[in-house]
Enzyme design. Structure first.
Site, PDB file in Angstrom:
ATOM      1  N   ASP A 116       5.562  -0.462 -22.369  1.00 50.29           N
ATOM      2  CA  ASP A 116       5.984  -1.528 -21.469  1.00 50.29           C
ATOM      3  C   ASP A 116       7.510  -1.464 -21.428  1.00 50.29           C
ATOM      4  O   ASP A 116       8.186  -1.927 -22.354  1.00 50.29           O
ATOM      5  CB  ASP A 116       5.485  -2.871 -21.998  1.00 50.29           C
ATOM      6  CG  ASP A 116       6.070  -4.053 -21.220  1.00 50.29           C
ATOM      7  OD1 ASP A 116       6.925  -3.826 -20.338  1.00 50.29           O
ATOM      8  OD2 ASP A 116       5.690  -5.203 -21.519  1.00 50.29           O
ATOM      9  N   GLN A 159      11.787  -4.243 -19.931  1.00 50.91           N
ATOM     10  CA  GLN A 159      13.125  -4.685 -20.351  1.00 50.91           C
ATOM     11  C   GLN A 159      14.014  -3.522 -20.777  1.00 50.91           C
ATOM     12  O   GLN A 159      15.118  -3.755 -21.282  1.00 50.91           O
ATOM     13  CB  GLN A 159      13.006  -5.691 -21.514  1.00 50.91           C
ATOM     14  CG  GLN A 159      12.283  -6.978 -21.172  1.00 50.91           C
ATOM     15  CD  GLN A 159      13.046  -7.878 -20.204  1.00 50.91           C
ATOM     16  OE1 GLN A 159      14.211  -7.640 -19.884  1.00 50.91           O
ATOM     17  NE2 GLN A 159      12.380  -8.895 -19.712  1.00 50.91           N
TER      18      GLN A 159
HETATM   19  N1  C6P Z   1       9.331 -11.005 -18.481  1.00 52.33           N
HETATM   20  C1  C6P Z   1      10.920 -12.816 -18.762  1.00 52.33           C
HETATM   21  O1  C6P Z   1      10.961 -12.447 -19.935  1.00 52.33           O
HETATM   22  P1  C6P Z   1       6.329  -8.835 -14.387  1.00 52.33           P
HETATM   23  O2  C6P Z   1       6.272 -10.339 -14.344  1.00 52.33           O
HETATM   24  O3  C6P Z   1       4.960  -8.228 -14.223  1.00 52.33           O
HETATM   25  O4  C6P Z   1       7.350  -8.246 -13.483  1.00 52.33           O
HETATM   26  O5  C6P Z   1       6.829  -8.452 -15.856  1.00 52.33           O
HETATM   27  C2  C6P Z   1       6.054  -8.812 -16.956  1.00 52.33           C
HETATM   28  C3  C6P Z   1       6.736  -8.440 -18.215  1.00 52.33           C
HETATM   29  C4  C6P Z   1       6.176  -7.475 -19.029  1.00 52.33           C
HETATM   30  N2  C6P Z   1       6.781  -7.076 -20.157  1.00 52.33           N
HETATM   31  C5  C6P Z   1       7.947  -7.586 -20.553  1.00 52.33           C
HETATM   32  C6  C6P Z   1       8.585  -7.071 -21.807  1.00 52.33           C
HETATM   33  C7  C6P Z   1       8.568  -8.566 -19.788  1.00 52.33           C
HETATM   34  O6  C6P Z   1       9.739  -9.059 -20.183  1.00 52.33           O
HETATM   35  C8  C6P Z   1       7.951  -9.020 -18.592  1.00 52.33           C
HETATM   36  C9  C6P Z   1       8.558 -10.103 -17.774  1.00 52.33           C
HETATM   37  C10 C6P Z   1      10.025 -12.085 -17.786  1.00 52.33           C
HETATM   38  O7  C6P Z   1      11.583 -13.756 -18.347  1.00 52.33           O
HETATM   39  C11 C6P Z   1       9.090 -13.012 -17.075  1.00 52.33           C
HETATM   40  S1  C6P Z   1       7.916 -13.763 -18.168  1.00 52.33           S
END
Ligand code: C6P
Length: 414
Positions: free
Chosen positions: A206, A209
């Protein structure tokens, strides 16, 4: 991948002019946007690319015999190639999805259905975002899988002391975040992937970030799946990416069925289009893909290594400032060793939401809540944290403005 290998400091004043939204004020103050881990702001070149697509080329892709259809297809497929270069990966492994969440659901659903058997184990960690946890819980329920977890130590780093044990059979796949959205912890992926592959365990990353904030090379990491969201790297919402080894995509069944992903359809059954189209059912978000390609150009022209160095400098200032502020607890690594620019904290006796609301009065945008990481909140022993996160357009002065606004929180609740 970034072509610029120099770490010459960014000219942030000049670069900020690329982002129209940074000119606005909030509650009578200049906007201080410290919420890029949730979503980044967009430079004009990205807005222009989306606009140019709709103004000049809009048509459905992979269907048309007409000129606009061919142009739209070229833009969409060109974006695929561009994104592949950005993460240094073969283009045929790029699947366009809406976001990281959809990419991880695709892997958990499709990979587990065909390539895992009841009793197989999937290894995750205690600091995963719900997007890298809930899809595996659903898959485990459907396919009779076992889930196991690497734990987080007291410094907010992954406890890897039992990694070998947890990679042993029946573990078949490890799915892990590259950088925690709460703690900022950067996971030593290279060595983890090596250890996993030595045990024939596949690795899904994942990278929501990490891809926006540091040079990430799929070839170099050697991972098997990598998921990220365009909206966190200056691109529009709606352009998400899954990269997967093409040979795995070949063996995985489709995630969604419908138009564009088929070869032949009869009333009873269907056969599938080639990879990656097999995983792209329905009309894609071509405008967002055009914006994502422009974002890749924009970030590469600056250089991901320079962006990373800039963020490290800001994070160091942020950590020092929080350490100096009485009654503040910071979660995650307390120095730059193995951490990025998402910094979670709490102010003693003040709910994180109140911290966020009072900061907003001074124009400072941070996030507050569980950050879609409830198991990690439990591990930290808190219900919520406030989180400041930096990106290429933030300045030293903005961190100081954040510090002053935090002083206001302490004054009100003190
Ligand atoms: N985090 C935050 O921390 P999406 O919403 O599908 O684009 O990303 C999801 C997601 C998955 N993995 C990690 C490590 C993330 O940080 C995030 C998204 C955002 O503010 C929104 S919860």
């Amino acid at each position: 991948m970034s072509g610029a290998s120099t770490t010459t400091p960014l000219d942030v004043t000049r670069l900020r002019a690329d982002f129209p939204i940074l000119e606005r004020s909030v509650n009578g103050h200049a906007l201080v946007y410290l919420d890029s881990a949730a979503t980044s702001q967009k430079p004009q070149v990205v807005l222009d690319a989306v606009d140019a697509y709709y103004a000049g080329h809009n048509a459905n892709v992979h269907r048309g015999v007409h000129t606009l259809g061919n142009e739209a297809t070229d833009i969409f497929e060109g974006a695929r190639e561009r994104v592949a270069r950005f993460i240094d990966a073969p283009a045929e492994g790029i699947v366009f999805v809406r976001n990281t969440t959809e990419a991880l659901n695709l892997v958990a659903s499709s990979f587990a259905r065909e390539l895992l058997s009841p009793g197989d184990r999937v290894l995750l960690t205690e600091m995963e975002h719900h997007s890298n946890l809930v899809p595996w819980q659903l898959a485990a329920e459907r396919a009779g899988l076992e889930l196991a977890f690497l734990r987080v130590d007291n410094d907010g780093r992954l406890d890897l002391s039992n990694l070998d044990e947890l990679l042993a059979p029946p573990t078949r796949l490890l799915s892990v975040g590259h950088q925690s959205n709460v703690l900022g912890t950067v996971v030593p992926l290279r060595s983890i992937i090596e250890a996993a592959h030595a045990r024939d365990v596949l690795v899904c990353v994942d990278a929501a970030q990490s891809v926006p904030h540091m040079p990430v090379s799929v070839r170099d990491l050697g991972c098997d799946f990598l998921a990220f969201s365009g909206h966190k790297m200056c691109a529009p919402m709606g352009a998400g990416v899954l990269w997967a080894r093409p040979e795995l995509l070949e063996r995985m069944p489709p995630f969604l069925g419908g138009g564009s992903m088929i070869l032949r359809v009869s009333l009873e059954r269907s056969s599938w289009s080639t990879v990656p189209h097999k995983f792209e059912a329905g009309t894609p978000d071509v405008g967002a893909a055009a914006g994502l390609a422009a974002a890749c150009d924009y970030l590469d022209a600056i250089g991901l290594d320079r962006i990373h160095a800039h963020e490290q400098e800001l994070t160091s200032h942020l950590l020092a400032l929080l350490e100096e502020t009485e009654g503040v607890e910071v979660y995650g690594p307390q120095d730059l060793d193995g951490r990025g620019g998402a910094v979670s904290f709490n102010v003693a006796g003040v709910h994180a939401h109140d911290v966020g609301t009072i900061l907003d009065r001074s124009g400072v945008a941070v996030r507050a809540g569980h950050h879609c990481c409830q198991p990690l909140m439990k591990r930290l022993g808190v219900a919520a944290t406030a989180r400041a996160s930096v990106y290429l357009y933030n300045t030293h002065d903005e961190i100081d403005a954040f510090g002053s606004a935090l002083g206001e929180v302490r004054r009100i609740f003190g």
